[in-house]
Design an enzyme around this catalytic site. Structure first.
Site, PDB file in Angstrom:
ATOM      1  N   HIS A 133      -1.080 -31.778   3.366  1.00 43.03           N
ATOM      2  CA  HIS A 133      -1.155 -30.725   4.371  1.00 43.03           C
ATOM      3  C   HIS A 133      -0.289 -29.554   3.916  1.00 43.03           C
ATOM      4  O   HIS A 133       0.395 -29.617   2.886  1.00 43.03           O
ATOM      5  CB  HIS A 133      -0.728 -31.242   5.740  1.00 43.03           C
ATOM      6  CG  HIS A 133      -1.795 -32.020   6.451  1.00 43.03           C
ATOM      7  ND1 HIS A 133      -2.980 -31.445   6.865  1.00 43.03           N
ATOM      8  CD2 HIS A 133      -1.868 -33.328   6.797  1.00 43.03           C
ATOM      9  CE1 HIS A 133      -3.738 -32.362   7.447  1.00 43.03           C
ATOM     10  NE2 HIS A 133      -3.088 -33.517   7.410  1.00 43.03           N
ATOM     11  N   ASP A 163      -1.946 -22.800   4.790  1.00 44.87           N
ATOM     12  CA  ASP A 163      -3.306 -22.877   5.332  1.00 44.87           C
ATOM     13  C   ASP A 163      -3.932 -21.497   5.525  1.00 44.87           C
ATOM     14  O   ASP A 163      -5.038 -21.232   5.049  1.00 44.87           O
ATOM     15  CB  ASP A 163      -3.292 -23.598   6.687  1.00 44.87           C
ATOM     16  CG  ASP A 163      -3.210 -25.110   6.542  1.00 44.87           C
ATOM     17  OD1 ASP A 163      -3.377 -25.609   5.418  1.00 44.87           O
ATOM     18  OD2 ASP A 163      -2.974 -25.786   7.558  1.00 44.87           O
TER      19      ASP A 163
END
Length: 370
Positions: A133, A163
């Site tokens: 992540h 992200d």
């Protein structure tokens, strides 16, 4: 664009067909950005997925639910993809290939397709198949360490750098570049966007500063990481904070003037030896008044000042209200699309909605070459 009213113009990407295969994080955010700019975006959702009216990531998109493990549904997904200009997927490397939906399959049948791939580690490399992540990806680039303070553990910066910045923004940039190239050549191509690649590019500035000897490397001691007292936040009398950033000498002088600081020692602010004393003076002065009182003195000046607003405060700030930076829809608050295109403004984004597959096929006819 005024997001509080609809307009007859539908954005600079009007007519562009985009199919997004369900994923999380940067891929759906990238597809949302294209929808904000007028693209016709359809999300291929997983079984059980429903349109969520308050989901930012789904705004402006149509939803078709298909089970890609089912042969018939996979064929339907392929038919949709072959009618698209752009495909976006954020799955682990190899998944789309196993489904027969990889670029080797689709681009051979639709040579104009721009195939956008979003991963954390990239399509290849020792970590390509590992789960991860945002926090893991930015850790590998050195940026997570750079966000710490000297003697403290690194600060986790939400998922903005990885992200949304290093991932979604670079994917959109790559897609638009590939579309520009297609306009010249008639050929699409694969866009391989990896979060680690994008964040490594962000970090390039700091590699350059280190090479020049202007970034010692100890987190929290440098010019732009809170080490410089004139690029930091300060606590006010009411416990709230302000942010200052007068990097240029003339702006620093304006801040000192407005704060009533006339100590000649602080004219040497580029010498780090004076930074502890200047920081202490800034802390002392800002602690004498409430945050909003400092806004009345400093906001809108060349002192490079802003209040540190809470998320709930931001929509009500006069500057954000003047620019219609947020809009209400069905009781929920949304940020307006960005950037803005005065010559081809888009309508206010609609909420995500389910659409009928047959209707979609009628709206997206197969290419003439088929």
């Amino acid at each position: 664009m005024n997001p509080d009213r609809n307009t007859a113009v539908s954005g600079p990407l009007s007519g562009l067909r985009v199919v997004e295969f369900a994923g999380i994080g940067p891929a759906p955010f990238a597809a949302m950005l294209l929808a904000d700019m007028g693209a016709d975006v359809v999300r291929i959702g997983r079984p059980g997925e429903q349109a969520r009216p308050h989901d930012l990531m789904s705004r402006g998109k149509g939803l078709v639910v298909l089970d890609l493990k089912d042969t018939a549904d996979c064929a339907r997904a392929r038919a949709v993809a072959l009618r698209a200009d752009v495909l976006i997927e954020g799955l682990r490397p190899g998944v789309m290939e196993r489904l027969g939906l990889g670029p080797g399959d689709l681009c051979a049948m639709a040579p104009g397709l721009v195939y956008g791939r979003m991963t954390g580690w990239g399509q290849d490399g020792p970590l390509a198949m590992a789960a991860g992540h945002d926090i893991n990806y930015i850790a590998l680039t050195g940026m997570l360490d750079a966000l710490g303070a000297e003697g403290r553990k690194p600060a986790v910066p939400l998922n903005l750098i990885g992200d949304l910045g290093g991932g979604a923004m670079f994917l959109v940039t790559g897609i638009l570049a590939a579309l520009f190239d297609r306009a010249r050549t008639g050929r699409g191509q694969v866009v391989d966007a990896a979060i680690v690649d994008g964040v490594n590019l962000f970090a390039g500035l700091f590699h350059m500063l280190r090479a020049e000897g202007r970034w010692p490397g100890r987190p929290g001691t440098n010019l732009l990481d809170g080490g410089a007292p004139f690029y930091d936040t300060y606590r006010c009398a009411d416990g709230r904070y302000v942010a200052i950033g007068p990097l240029e000498p003339q702006f620093h002088a304006e801040l000192l003037r407005r704060l009533g600081i006339d100590d000649v020692r602080f004219a040497h602010r580029n010498d780090p030896a004076w930074w502890p004393e200047l920081r202490a003076e800034f802390a002392r002065v800002f602690a004498t008044r409430d945050r909003d009182a400092w806004c009345a003195t400093l906001e809108g000046s060349d002192a490079c000042f802003a209040p540190v607003l809470e998320l709930d405060e931001a929509p009500d700030h006069p500057h954000n209200k003047a620019r219609a930076a947020f809009y209400q829809n069905d009781g929920a608050l949304y940020p307006a699309p960005a950037p803005r295109f005065p010559a081809s403004p888009a309508a206010r984004p609609s909420v995500g909605r389910p659409i009928d597959l047959d209707d979609l096929m009628g709206r997206w006819p197969a290419p003439a070459s088929d």
